[in-house]
Design a protein around this motif. Structure first.
Motif, short mmCIF file in Angstrom:
data_model
loop_
_atom_site.label_atom_id
_atom_site.label_comp_id
_atom_site.label_asym_id
_atom_site.label_seq_id
_atom_site.Cartn_x
_atom_site.Cartn_y
_atom_site.Cartn_z
N LEU A 122 0.81 -1.26 -0.02
CA LEU A 122 0.03 0.07 0.11
C LEU A 122 0.94 1.32 -0.07
O LEU A 122 0.54 2.34 -0.85
CB LEU A 122 -0.77 -0.02 1.31
CG LEU A 122 -2.07 -0.80 1.20
CD1 LEU A 122 -3.15 -0.74 2.23
CD2 LEU A 122 -3.11 -0.33 -0.13
N ARG A 123 1.78 1.29 0.90
CA ARG A 123 2.72 2.49 0.93
C ARG A 123 3.43 2.42 -0.58
O ARG A 123 3.62 4.01 -0.82
CB ARG A 123 3.83 1.93 1.82
CG ARG A 123 4.74 3.25 2.40
CD ARG A 123 5.76 3.20 3.43
NE ARG A 123 5.31 2.46 4.46
CZ ARG A 123 5.80 1.41 4.75
NH1 ARG A 123 6.90 0.73 3.92
NH2 ARG A 123 5.68 0.56 5.79
N GLU A 124 3.67 1.45 -1.22
CA GLU A 124 4.63 1.52 -2.44
C GLU A 124 3.42 2.33 -3.24
O GLU A 124 3.92 3.25 -4.08
CB GLU A 124 5.01 0.41 -3.05
CG GLU A 124 6.09 0.14 -3.73
CD GLU A 124 6.52 -1.28 -4.22
OE1 GLU A 124 6.54 -1.32 -5.36
OE2 GLU A 124 6.60 -1.99 -3.12
N ALA A 125 2.11 1.77 -3.67
CA ALA A 125 1.32 2.26 -4.49
C ALA A 125 1.00 3.97 -4.04
O ALA A 125 0.99 4.45 -4.80
CB ALA A 125 0.06 1.55 -4.15
N HIS A 126 0.91 4.18 -2.75
CA HIS A 126 0.80 5.34 -2.16
C HIS A 126 1.77 6.48 -2.47
O HIS A 126 1.56 7.37 -3.21
CB HIS A 126 0.71 5.51 -0.60
CG HIS A 126 0.43 7.00 -0.17
ND1 HIS A 126 -0.53 7.52 -0.03
CD2 HIS A 126 1.62 7.47 0.66
CE1 HIS A 126 -0.28 8.87 0.54
NE2 HIS A 126 0.89 8.84 0.97
N GLU A 127 3.27 6.14 -2.80
CA GLU A 127 3.89 6.73 -3.04
C GLU A 127 3.99 7.24 -4.55
O GLU A 127 4.31 8.30 -5.11
CB GLU A 127 5.65 6.14 -2.76
CG GLU A 127 6.04 6.48 -1.48
CD GLU A 127 6.78 5.57 -0.67
OE1 GLU A 127 7.67 4.81 -1.57
OE2 GLU A 127 7.15 5.44 0.30
N VAL A 128 3.63 6.25 -5.34
CA VAL A 128 3.55 6.32 -6.75
C VAL A 128 2.65 7.29 -6.99
O VAL A 128 2.62 8.24 -7.82
CB VAL A 128 3.09 5.04 -7.52
CG1 VAL A 128 2.84 5.04 -8.72
CG2 VAL A 128 4.52 4.08 -7.52
N GLU A 129 1.51 7.10 -6.27
CA GLU A 129 0.35 8.11 -6.42
C GLU A 129 0.62 9.52 -6.07
O GLU A 129 0.21 10.41 -6.82
CB GLU A 129 -0.82 7.52 -5.68
CG GLU A 129 -2.16 8.01 -6.03
CD GLU A 129 -2.58 7.39 -7.42
OE1 GLU A 129 -3.02 8.01 -8.06
OE2 GLU A 129 -2.01 6.22 -7.81
N LEU A 130 1.53 9.63 -4.84
CA LEU A 130 1.93 10.85 -4.51
C LEU A 130 2.68 11.57 -5.48
O LEU A 130 2.55 12.69 -5.96
CB LEU A 130 2.66 10.52 -3.10
CG LEU A 130 2.37 11.70 -1.98
CD1 LEU A 130 1.00 11.89 -1.71
CD2 LEU A 130 3.41 11.38 -0.89
N LYS A 131 3.56 10.75 -6.27
CA LYS A 131 4.53 11.28 -7.06
C LYS A 131 3.52 11.94 -8.39
O LYS A 131 3.95 12.99 -8.72
CB LYS A 131 5.42 10.26 -7.75
CG LYS A 131 6.95 10.74 -7.85
CD LYS A 131 7.63 9.65 -8.19
CE LYS A 131 9.14 9.62 -7.92
NZ LYS A 131 9.90 8.48 -8.21
N LYS A 132 2.75 11.03 -8.71
CA LYS A 132 1.74 11.69 -9.71
C LYS A 132 1.16 12.70 -9.60
O LYS A 132 0.93 13.76 -10.58
CB LYS A 132 1.00 10.65 -10.08
CG LYS A 132 0.95 9.75 -11.43
CD LYS A 132 -0.24 8.87 -11.81
CE LYS A 132 0.32 7.43 -11.90
NZ LYS A 132 -0.81 6.55 -11.96
N GLN A 133 0.66 12.95 -8.46
CA GLN A 133 0.02 14.00 -7.90
C GLN A 133 0.81 15.38 -8.02
O GLN A 133 0.15 16.34 -8.53
CB GLN A 133 -0.77 13.70 -6.60
CG GLN A 133 -2.01 14.50 -6.11
CD GLN A 133 -2.65 14.16 -5.10
OE1 GLN A 133 -2.14 13.38 -4.41
NE2 GLN A 133 -3.67 14.85 -4.81
#
Lengths: 581, 458
Positions: free
Chosen positions: B248-259
């Protein structure tokens, strides 16, 4: 001095590459045909090092191929077939336009077709090469075989994929080469060892379909065309290695037991045989009658030193594998209708178990639910009305966890309505000092041999009256936890000491232990001296590495502690739940 | 014409000829006086010769032939008449036949109408019986006979024999190639050592029967990534708590970067507009009404005058003396430079230590760089390359949130699509280039018009 001035872009990388469009024109193919050809022949685009030079000064991003590759493509006989096909389509269209139906008929009969056999031979010169590359082919075939027959691709392709997939699964069952299974949120990952090659593939869950729009179906269909051919030839050869009949036939016994009166309810006459094969519940016919207990003994060569050690480990591995292969032997399973039938049947049969299901669920069931000899009944619903006393009612995860753990796990944690332990990925291999989830630790402890006691206890418990069951359960759980904690503490201690995990200590013998200890001490001393003798720069590096390792261990310990706290916090809740039940 | 006329005469002269139409008989009674005309020209001949009688006669002949299959005069009596022996017999026979034939055998009326009712046989196709080049034919047949005598069969015959032999032995006559996706296609042992080629390699090469050897370079894979990448342990359907959190953290980080990237873009693209507030509108309204003591910004006034100033230097000619002086200076400089170099070289002998140190340092640096580059190259092998117009886009991580996790296998909702996963994997391994779906662009605008029928209703 002197000489002609060199012109730009007439030698070097500019002439080694060719752009896609130029390549296409050189082969006089349409883009779609060119792409198909490249996929079939295994010619991939290439990224040049100096794009600007290759692109004759322009920096526009383009797809480049190596010129030599394209020259190689020029010799391919299939190119001619593509051109023929193009002309065929043109003629056919014309005939349709003129409404010359007899002409259309004739043309359709003489439709140009090509074969990929020589390409397979060329790309995979030996059989082992092909086996090594079969992962992709398997994943694609299993994927395509689950497609609905809605016109996204040819119905024939789907049928062929299904046939090849079934053949493969039957081979894996016959050779008992499945190693790992992982139920993920995407699909089911399987890993098998075929002729010494580790092969991983993924099978989607059934009825999970949405067709994504951003996938080029034509490209995928081309890949499937290649992969079906490859898989067909690989299957043929694999069946030969096991002396199985190809195309697969059920052996006499299986065929007899599968014969039922209401076959027509499931499939057409023409399809019923393939459906029976796909049911995976009967074994296949062999060309040579098999001798069951003929296990190849490892050859023994006199070896010394390191080789000896290697040999020993290998022997141990072999033993373990043989044991794993017979994991479910003697067990009789019955699948309830809500569990994934094909996957479970495949896995159970791979490890020697017998499996059946309700007659109305699918063709090929071998015995009824009422059979007294059934040992495990796999159910995936909270409760079941009618229970037989002499069998375990367990959830499907038990089967998969047993396979991954290579032992028969205690069934208590997988009973009906019980909160399941997590399904761990068997594909993770923890290196030293990593965080290992407590469930895995428990599993490792079970594998090491603490299992027999526990299992016996459990069996005794099972034999005792039902009234005591709950209490016993609690007790056993407590015991387990205590054991768990003890093992955890032990592991942590070991970790804190450093890397002494790999050293085995055999209990019970006094002398060898002493020797071992002295050896160990000597080793440690040597190491210390070596560290002292290090150069300054090396020392610095060494310290850095050691620091990194320690930090890793520290982090892992922290995680373990956190997990423990989490478990402790949850424990009272669990107990309450249990009592309610 | 003459022939026709002759025919008529001949027919009429025959003793048994009966004309059907009576008009022919009364022909002789109405005889006009002949008008004398020249019939020596074709035109006048056509005009003045009366051929109606001949035509009528011929029509009559044709009619007779059509209706009866010949001239009635030539028929025998039994074909023309029959002896009436009574009605009953005939009826019986007719009934019998009708009963026998049944309802189905009765032809349709339309077919009857369309059937030819003429008794004359259709003329034969003359060309079908003609031999256009009899001589050639004869020669061919002679040659064939000669060859047959020698025992040489023609090609057609040979092929026919082959085909019949193949059919007799059970092989299919012509092998239609089986489609690649035929579900019943057969496979064989591809890798068994087949029969070695016995033909001349040069012949095979020249006739393009020998396949070109595949270069070994092509058997290397373009990426070191495995074909099937197994999802992280957090992607289990019933995951361990911590590994799930990791995923989840990994996915979250990816999402954060995108944002973040999105926000940055939005920030850069934002139009800096001042929105009118109450205060600002009020200010605008009272602008100029309130006397403000402000120092007006001084505008640079001299701008326009200063700008255009070209180089004003005018080149004057150097004198001879100046030239000489400059030359001497130049030579002197050069000499000094050379001297300096010599001295420096001598001095380097005393700098040996520092020089060797610097060389060592440089070497070290190159070594380090080499190692670094190697590491980078290794890393590059598993990276997707830039193979076309588009860059490879890593697909979204397949993740189920904690509340989406299924409690049992039965209630599991699969995440993501495997088809897409496979497609992306192929792109990631540099096997195909990333592309996007071709958009449909309409060249011309659509034009809408109401149909007439629709308009009428309105």
């Amino acid at each position: 001095m002197g000489g002609l001035q060199k012109k730009k872009y007439e030698s070097g990388s500019a002439t080694n590459y060719i752009s896609r469009n130029k390549a296409r024109k050189k082969l006089s193919l349409s883009l779609a045909d060119f792409r198909r050809l490249c996929i079939l022949k295994g010619i991939y685009p290439h990224e040049p090092k100096h794009k600007k030079k290759v692109n004759k000064g322009s920096t526009a991003p383009r797809t480049f191929y190596l010129l030599k590759d394209i020259r190689f493509l020029l010799h391919e006989p299939i190119v001619g077939k593509f051109r023929e096909y193009k002309i065929f389509v043109r003629k056919l269209r014309k005939a349709y336009g003129k409404a010359e139906w007899s002409g259309v008929q004739r043309m359709k009969e003489n439709k140009p077709a090509y074969k990929l056999d020589h390409i397979i031979k060329e790309r995979y010169p030996t059989f082992i090469d092909a086996v090594r590359d079969v992962d992709d082919a398997l994943s694609m075939c299993f994927l395509f075989s689950t497609f609905a027959r809605t016109g996204k691709c040819h119905v024939q392709t789907i049928q062929l994929c299904r046939r090849l997939g079934v053949e493969w699964m039957n081979y894996i069952i016959a050779s008992r080469s499945l190693r790992k299974v992982f139920l993920s949120i995407k699909g089911i990952y399987y890993q098998a060892e075929v002729l010494g090659q580790t092969i991983t593939w993924i099978i989607p869950y059934q009825f999970a379909h949405d067709h994504p729009t951003d996938v080029d179906y034509r490209v995928m269909a081309t890949f499937t065309e290649l992969y079906t051919t490859l898989l067909g030839f690989v299957n043929f050869r694999l069946y030969q290695t096991l002396n199985l009949v190809y195309p697969p036939k059920l052996d006499g016994q299986g065929e007899f037991s599968l014969k039922s009166e209401c076959e027509e309810d499931y499939a057409l006459e023409s399809e019923s045989y393939s459906e029976k094969l796909a049911a995976l519940s009967a074994s296949l016919a062999r060309t040579v009658p098999s001798v069951e207990d003929e296990e190849a003994e490892l050859d023994h060569f006199p070896a010394e030193g390191e080789d000896l050690e290697k040999m020993e480990t290998r022997e141990k591995m072999e033993l373990e594998q043989n044991k794993q292969k017979k994991l479910f032997e003697g067990l009789k399973f019955f699948l309830n209708r809500e569990v994934p039938r094909e996957s479970l049947a495949f896995v159970i049969r791979c490890f020697g178990g017998e499996v059946s299901w309700d007659k109305s669920l699918c063709i090929g069931s071998t015995y009824d639910e009422t059979d007294e000899t059934i040992t495990h009944h796999i159910v995936d619903r909270p409760t079941i009305d009618k229970q037989y006393i002499n069998r375990y009612y367990i959830q499907p995860q038990w089967v998969y966890d047993c396979v991954n753990g290579k032992i028969l796990l205690p069934v208590e944690e997988y009973f009906l309505g019980v909160t399941l332990p997590p399904h761990l990925s068997p594909f993770v291999e923890e290196s030293e000092g990593d965080y290992v989830p407590p469930e895995k630790l428990k599993l490792l402890a079970l594998q090491k041999g603490e299992k027999p006691q526990a299992e016996e206890d459990e069996e005794e418990e099972e034999e005792e009256d039902d009234e005591d069951d709950e209490e016993e359960d609690d007790q056993s759980e407590d015991e387990d936890e205590a054991e768990d904690e003890a093992s955890l503490a032990e592991m942590e201690e070991k970790r804190a000491q450093g890397k002494s995990l790999s050293v085995k200590v055999t209990p019970g013998k006094v002398k060898p232990e002493n020797r071992m200890r002295t050896e160990q001490e000597e080793k440690a001393e040597e190491k210390r001296l070596a560290i002292m003798m290090m150069k300054k720069r090396e020392k610095y590096l060494y310290d850095k590495i050691m620091f990194g390792k320690k930090r890793h261990v520290r982090e892992a310990n922290k995680l373990a502690a956190k997990r423990k706290a989490h478990d402790d916090a949850n424990k009272p809740d669990k107990k309450k739940k249990k009592k309610k039940c | 014409m003459a022939a026709v006329r002759k025919h008529k005469r001949v027919a009429a002269a025959q003793p048994g000829f009966l004309p059907i139409k009576s008009s022919l008989d009364g022909n002789s009674s109405v005889i006009k006086r002949r008008k004398r005309v020249n019939k020596n020209k074709k035109k006048s001949w056509n005009r003045f010769s009366d051929i109606q009688d001949v035509e009528e006669f011929l029509d009559d002949v044709r009619l007779q032939e059509r209706a009866t299959g010949g001239l009635i005069a030539e028929k025998t009596d039994d074909t023309l008449f029959f002896v009436d022996t009574g009605e009953t017999d005939e009826k019986d026979t007719q009934e019998q036949t009708t009963v026998k034939k049944g309802k189905h055998s009765k032809p349709l009326r339309i077919d009857l109408i369309l059937q030819p009712d003429s008794h004359i046989q259709a003329p034969k196709n003359v060309l079908a019986f003609q031999q256009p080049n009899a001589k050639k034919q004869r020669r061919i047949s002679e040659r064939a006979a000669k060859l047959a005598a020698m025992g040489v069969l023609p090609r057609r015959e040979k092929l026919l024999q082959l085909r019949s032999a193949a059919a007799a032995s059970g092989l299919s006559v012509k092998e239609h190639p089986v489609a690649n996706n035929n579900p019943d296609r057969a496979f064989y042992d591809l890798w068994s050592a087949g029969t070695p080629e016995t033909a001349d390699p040069y012949y095979l090469e020249q006739t393009k029967k020998k396949l070109v050897k595949r270069p070994d370079r092509l058997n290397e894979k373009p990426s070191v990534l495995p074909a099937v990448e197994v999802i992280a342990p957090g992607g289990s359907y019933n995951p361990d708590f911590f590994s799930h959190q990791d995923l989840l953290r990994e996915a979250h980080e990816v999402e954060l970067k995108k944002q973040k990237a999105e926000e940055k873009l939005a920030r850069q693209l934002a139009v800096n507009e001042d929105k009118a507030t109450e205060e600002s509108t009020f200010k605008e309204q009272v602008e100029g009404l309130i006397e403000e003591e402000e120092i007006e910004p001084q505008e640079p006034e001299g701008d326009t005058e200063d700008t255009v100033m070209g180089p004003t230097a005018t080149q004057e000619k150097k004198t001879e003396k100046q030239r000489k002086k400059e030359k001497a200076q130049r030579i002197k400089d050069l000499q000094r430079k050379v001297e300096r170099q010599v001295i420096d070289k001598q001095q380097q002998l005393f700098q040996l230590r520092s020089i060797s140190a610097s060389v060592k340092k440089q070497e070290q640096r190159t070594e380090m760089r080499q190692a670094q580059r190697k590491v980078q190259q290794e890393a590059q092998k598993s990276m997707p390359r830039r193979l076309g117009r588009l860059k490879f886009q890593t697909p979204d991580l397949d993740v189920q949130l904690s509340d989406e996790l299924a409690s049992s296998l039965r209630s599991l909702k699969p995440e993501g699509s495997i088809l897409k996963d496979r497609f992306k994997s192929l792109q990631k391994r540099n096997i195909i280039e990333p592309r996007e779906r071709a958009r449909f662009n309409r060249k011309y605008k659509l034009k809408y018009s109401e149909k007439r029928a629709f308009r009428e209703i309105e």
